[in-house]
Design a protein around this motif. Structure first.
Motif, mmCIF file in Angstrom:
data_model
loop_
_atom_site.group_PDB
_atom_site.id
_atom_site.type_symbol
_atom_site.label_atom_id
_atom_site.label_comp_id
_atom_site.label_asym_id
_atom_site.label_seq_id
_atom_site.Cartn_x
_atom_site.Cartn_y
_atom_site.Cartn_z
ATOM 1 N N ASP A 298 -180.717 -24.137 -59.602
ATOM 2 C CA ASP A 298 -179.658 -23.931 -60.158
ATOM 3 C C ASP A 298 -179.778 -23.512 -61.394
ATOM 4 O O ASP A 298 -180.507 -23.578 -62.173
ATOM 5 C CB ASP A 298 -178.868 -25.413 -60.152
ATOM 6 C CG ASP A 298 -178.523 -26.075 -58.884
ATOM 7 O OD1 ASP A 298 -178.501 -25.441 -57.918
ATOM 8 O OD2 ASP A 298 -178.123 -27.239 -58.949
ATOM 9 N N PHE A 299 -178.594 -22.416 -61.764
ATOM 10 C CA PHE A 299 -178.825 -21.825 -63.195
ATOM 11 C C PHE A 299 -177.147 -21.922 -63.561
ATOM 12 O O PHE A 299 -176.351 -21.838 -62.803
ATOM 13 C CB PHE A 299 -179.092 -20.442 -62.990
ATOM 14 C CG PHE A 299 -180.610 -20.209 -62.591
ATOM 15 C CD1 PHE A 299 -181.606 -20.317 -63.615
ATOM 16 C CD2 PHE A 299 -181.018 -20.069 -61.187
ATOM 17 C CE1 PHE A 299 -182.765 -20.135 -63.383
ATOM 18 C CE2 PHE A 299 -182.274 -19.964 -60.819
ATOM 19 C CZ PHE A 299 -183.129 -20.103 -62.123
ATOM 20 N N ILE A 300 -177.122 -21.960 -64.934
ATOM 21 C CA ILE A 300 -175.935 -21.852 -65.375
ATOM 22 C C ILE A 300 -175.901 -20.719 -66.477
ATOM 23 O O ILE A 300 -176.993 -20.646 -67.436
ATOM 24 C CB ILE A 300 -175.535 -23.123 -66.368
ATOM 25 C CG1 ILE A 300 -175.239 -24.210 -65.242
ATOM 26 C CG2 ILE A 300 -174.226 -22.898 -67.258
ATOM 27 C CD1 ILE A 300 -175.267 -25.496 -66.125
ATOM 28 N N SER A 328 -176.129 -20.233 -58.451
ATOM 29 C CA SER A 328 -175.898 -19.727 -60.229
ATOM 30 C C SER A 328 -174.411 -19.978 -60.295
ATOM 31 O O SER A 328 -173.587 -19.415 -59.601
ATOM 32 C CB SER A 328 -176.340 -18.443 -60.533
ATOM 33 O OG SER A 328 -176.314 -17.563 -59.583
ATOM 34 N N PHE A 329 -174.076 -20.574 -61.446
ATOM 35 C CA PHE A 329 -172.780 -20.642 -62.037
ATOM 36 C C PHE A 329 -172.413 -20.078 -63.343
ATOM 37 O O PHE A 329 -173.521 -20.335 -64.273
ATOM 38 C CB PHE A 329 -172.628 -22.020 -61.890
ATOM 39 C CG PHE A 329 -173.013 -22.930 -60.631
ATOM 40 C CD1 PHE A 329 -172.173 -22.644 -59.604
ATOM 41 C CD2 PHE A 329 -174.203 -23.722 -60.580
ATOM 42 C CE1 PHE A 329 -172.590 -23.511 -58.516
ATOM 43 C CE2 PHE A 329 -174.720 -24.329 -59.537
ATOM 44 C CZ PHE A 329 -173.951 -23.980 -58.269
ATOM 45 N N LYS A 330 -171.190 -19.775 -63.439
ATOM 46 C CA LYS A 330 -170.829 -19.648 -64.936
ATOM 47 C C LYS A 330 -170.493 -20.872 -65.624
ATOM 48 O O LYS A 330 -169.912 -21.832 -64.940
ATOM 49 C CB LYS A 330 -169.395 -18.832 -64.891
ATOM 50 C CG LYS A 330 -169.600 -17.327 -64.351
ATOM 51 C CD LYS A 330 -168.477 -16.459 -64.860
ATOM 52 C CE LYS A 330 -167.667 -16.582 -63.493
ATOM 53 N NZ LYS A 330 -166.267 -15.962 -63.722
ATOM 54 N N TYR A 331 -171.007 -21.077 -66.735
ATOM 55 C CA TYR A 331 -170.568 -22.351 -67.427
ATOM 56 C C TYR A 331 -169.244 -22.720 -67.460
ATOM 57 O O TYR A 331 -168.195 -21.683 -67.676
ATOM 58 C CB TYR A 331 -171.058 -22.173 -69.021
ATOM 59 C CG TYR A 331 -170.715 -23.151 -69.747
ATOM 60 C CD1 TYR A 331 -171.350 -24.463 -69.553
ATOM 61 C CD2 TYR A 331 -169.821 -23.222 -70.813
ATOM 62 C CE1 TYR A 331 -170.682 -25.776 -70.373
ATOM 63 C CE2 TYR A 331 -169.123 -24.352 -71.612
ATOM 64 C CZ TYR A 331 -169.716 -25.499 -71.297
ATOM 65 O OH TYR A 331 -169.264 -26.547 -72.098
ATOM 66 N N SER A 332 -168.703 -23.752 -67.346
ATOM 67 C CA SER A 332 -167.320 -24.378 -67.263
ATOM 68 C C SER A 332 -167.443 -25.414 -68.155
ATOM 69 O O SER A 332 -168.058 -26.431 -68.010
ATOM 70 C CB SER A 332 -167.117 -24.648 -65.884
ATOM 71 O OG SER A 332 -166.056 -25.376 -65.567
ATOM 72 N N PRO A 333 -166.493 -25.424 -69.332
ATOM 73 C CA PRO A 333 -166.469 -26.556 -70.288
ATOM 74 C C PRO A 333 -165.630 -27.532 -69.551
ATOM 75 O O PRO A 333 -164.547 -27.361 -69.033
ATOM 76 C CB PRO A 333 -165.564 -25.878 -71.393
ATOM 77 C CG PRO A 333 -164.946 -24.685 -70.855
ATOM 78 C CD PRO A 333 -165.967 -24.216 -69.662
ATOM 79 N N ARG A 334 -166.327 -28.874 -69.426
ATOM 80 C CA ARG A 334 -165.915 -29.894 -68.839
ATOM 81 C C ARG A 334 -165.152 -30.974 -70.014
ATOM 82 O O ARG A 334 -166.060 -31.399 -70.774
ATOM 83 C CB ARG A 334 -166.838 -30.628 -67.978
ATOM 84 C CG ARG A 334 -167.490 -29.781 -66.977
ATOM 85 C CD ARG A 334 -166.390 -29.131 -66.210
ATOM 86 N NE ARG A 334 -165.787 -29.900 -65.194
ATOM 87 C CZ ARG A 334 -164.353 -29.684 -65.093
ATOM 88 N NH1 ARG A 334 -163.663 -28.968 -65.903
ATOM 89 N NH2 ARG A 334 -163.953 -30.378 -64.202
ATOM 90 N N PRO A 335 -163.989 -31.319 -69.953
ATOM 91 C CA PRO A 335 -163.597 -32.152 -70.926
ATOM 92 C C PRO A 335 -164.506 -33.548 -71.291
ATOM 93 O O PRO A 335 -164.769 -33.964 -70.002
ATOM 94 C CB PRO A 335 -162.114 -32.478 -70.484
ATOM 95 C CG PRO A 335 -161.783 -31.612 -69.531
ATOM 96 C CD PRO A 335 -162.918 -31.117 -68.929
#
Ligand code: 5AD
Ligand code: SF4
Length: 436
Positions: A298-300, A328-335
């Motif tokens: 997995d990649f961010i 692979s994923f785009k970084y997603s800010p998680r509260p």
């Protein structure tokens, strides 16, 4: 409202959710309910949600909204999974359509919640009890040829981008005896392959036993021919597990080992507790044990502070590992996660561009990996019919989907001569069907 006769469970996200969805279906079945057939309105809908990235949660709420029927009525609605765990009471404030909010550690209590909801009492249960839900679930009966078995849940690693430690709680290992019993039930029910699941599956332990010894035990279960496990963390990739890849024939040559980034600075900011180099050394040892192993990861991209040079290190590690497949994923800010408030968040267009470059690079390697099987004869476990008449789909040891025209039934193991490779699957012709 009358009590529900039919149900539909929709699972999103990871394999753990797929597993939980199956267990919920069995639980509701044991309560006398049946799955709604295609096109039939279900009396109860369970949305088994994923919270890992932002859009997944938004999607859950819009899915809830779409359950309202044209005549204004609606089914009983249970919000389950990680969005349920994270949102808790808030979920009912955001949507009055939701009757039940049930977390991943509480779904064995669904029958009670359904009875209450039917009587007009909505409820929220996001407890994480010390005793696991598994004891309260019915035994496994029928199974497809390839089954999931949850052995470990939760995460203590606290990567700075990730909600899992909050939604799934601390790392817990299911007791060995429970797992062994469930494996035998699954095999009796028709499984020939079992994938052991856990957020950190290779952190499984019980009184000095580790995942490797669990795998060795399961390899002795008669009728169980293939064992897989996912997802693993590099820090728990011990010698014993690596050794099992060398000498347990039932353990399939496939390892999902996320690295997330190839840059040490980013790995440090992610709190990954490994470097690019220490990760590569693990891969080297795994390959020494099992040279043909397929590595997946997995990649961010676009983690806060990721400079172009950091991203190039990620491309470099992709080239060094030569992944057979990768997500692979785009970084997603998680509260609530530390990374969400870090400085230098990366603009969307930069993330988009990096994701495209990364996926193109990964595709080169996965295509090469698949092409290398052309001309080989590989054992395939037949899982389901394909789209074309007479066609079946199964899996190779390296988890590639294989399309083949055959009258071999679901659940059989066949030898397929691979003739073509696509980016995500292989095609072949039957070399030899299993002796009946
Ligand atoms: N943003 C983007 N990707 C994430 N993942 C986990 N959290 C986030 C996030 N906040 C990815 C990681 C993990 C996979 C399951 O999801 O790559 O390994
Ligand atoms: Fe999330 Fe990191 Fe735990 Fe994986 S290891 S579940 S990415 S915190």
């Amino acid at each position: 409202m009358t009590s529900p006769n039919t149900f539909r469970i929709k699972s999103f996200g990871c394999q753990m959710n797929v597993y939980d969805g199956e267990r919920m279906a069995e639980l509701l079945g044991a309560e006398g309910m049946r799955p709604a057939s295609d096109g039939e309105d279900a009396d109860l809908v369970v949305l088994n949600t994923c919270h890992i990235r932002e859009k997944a949660a938004e999607k859950a709420y819009s899915d809830v909204g779409r359950l309202r029927r044209e005549d204004g009525s609606k089914p009983l609605i249970a919000l389950a999974g990680c969005v349920a765990q994270a949102e808790g009471e808030e979920a009912r404030r955001r949507s009055k359509l939701i009757d039940m909010v049930v977390g991943p550690q509480a779904y064995h209590r669904l029958p009670k919640m359904i009875a209450a909801a039917t009587a007009g009492r909505p409820s929220v249960d996001t407890d994480m009890p010390a005793a696991t839900k598994f004891g309260a679930l019915p035994r496994r009966r029928r199974s497809g040829p390839s089954a999931f078995l949850s052995v470990q849940e939760g995460c203590d690693k606290f990567c700075t981008y990730c909600v899992v430690p909050y939604t799934r709680g601390a790392e817990i290992s299911r007791p060995f005896a429970d797992i062994a019993a469930e494996a035998e039930q699954l095999v009796e029910g028709g499984a020939r392959e079992i994938t052991l699941l856990g957020q950190n599956v290779n952190a499984w332990e019980e009184g000095g036993r580790d995942l490797a010894s669990l795998i060795r035990h399961l390899a002795g279960v008669g009728g169980l021919e293939r064992i897989r496990y996912t997802t693993s963390h590099p820090v728990n990739m011990g010698e014993a597990l690596i050794a099992a890849h060398a000498d347990v024939p039932e353990l399939m040559p496939y390892l999902h080992l996320p690295v997330q980034s190839g840059s040490d600075a980013i790995l440090h900011a992610m709190n990954r507790s490994h470097t690019a180099d220490s990760y590569l050394r693990i891969i080297e040892r795994v390959r020494a044990a099992r040279p043909d192993i397929a590595i997946s990861g997995d990649f961010i991209v676009g983690f806060p502070g990721e400079a172009e040079a950091d991203f190039e290190r990620t491309l470099q590690i992709v080239d060094e590992v030569r992944y057979a497949s990768a997500f692979s994923f785009k970084y997603s800010p998680r509260p609530g996660t530390p990374a969400a408030t870090m400085e230098s968040q990366i603009p969307q267009p930069v993330m988009d561009e990096r994701l495209q470059r990364l996926q193109a690079r990964i595709a080169e390697h996965s295509t090469a990996f698949n092409r290398a099987t052309i001309g080989k004869t590989v054992p395939v476990l037949v899982e389901k019919p394909g789209r074309r008449p007479g066609q079946m789909i199964g899996k190779s040891p390296w988890l590639q989907s294989v399309f083949v025209t055959t009258d071999a039934p679901v659940g059989s193991m066949i030898e397929v001569a691979i003739t073509e490779a696509l980016p995500n699957s292989l095609g072949g012709v039957i070399a030899r069907a299993e002796a009946a």
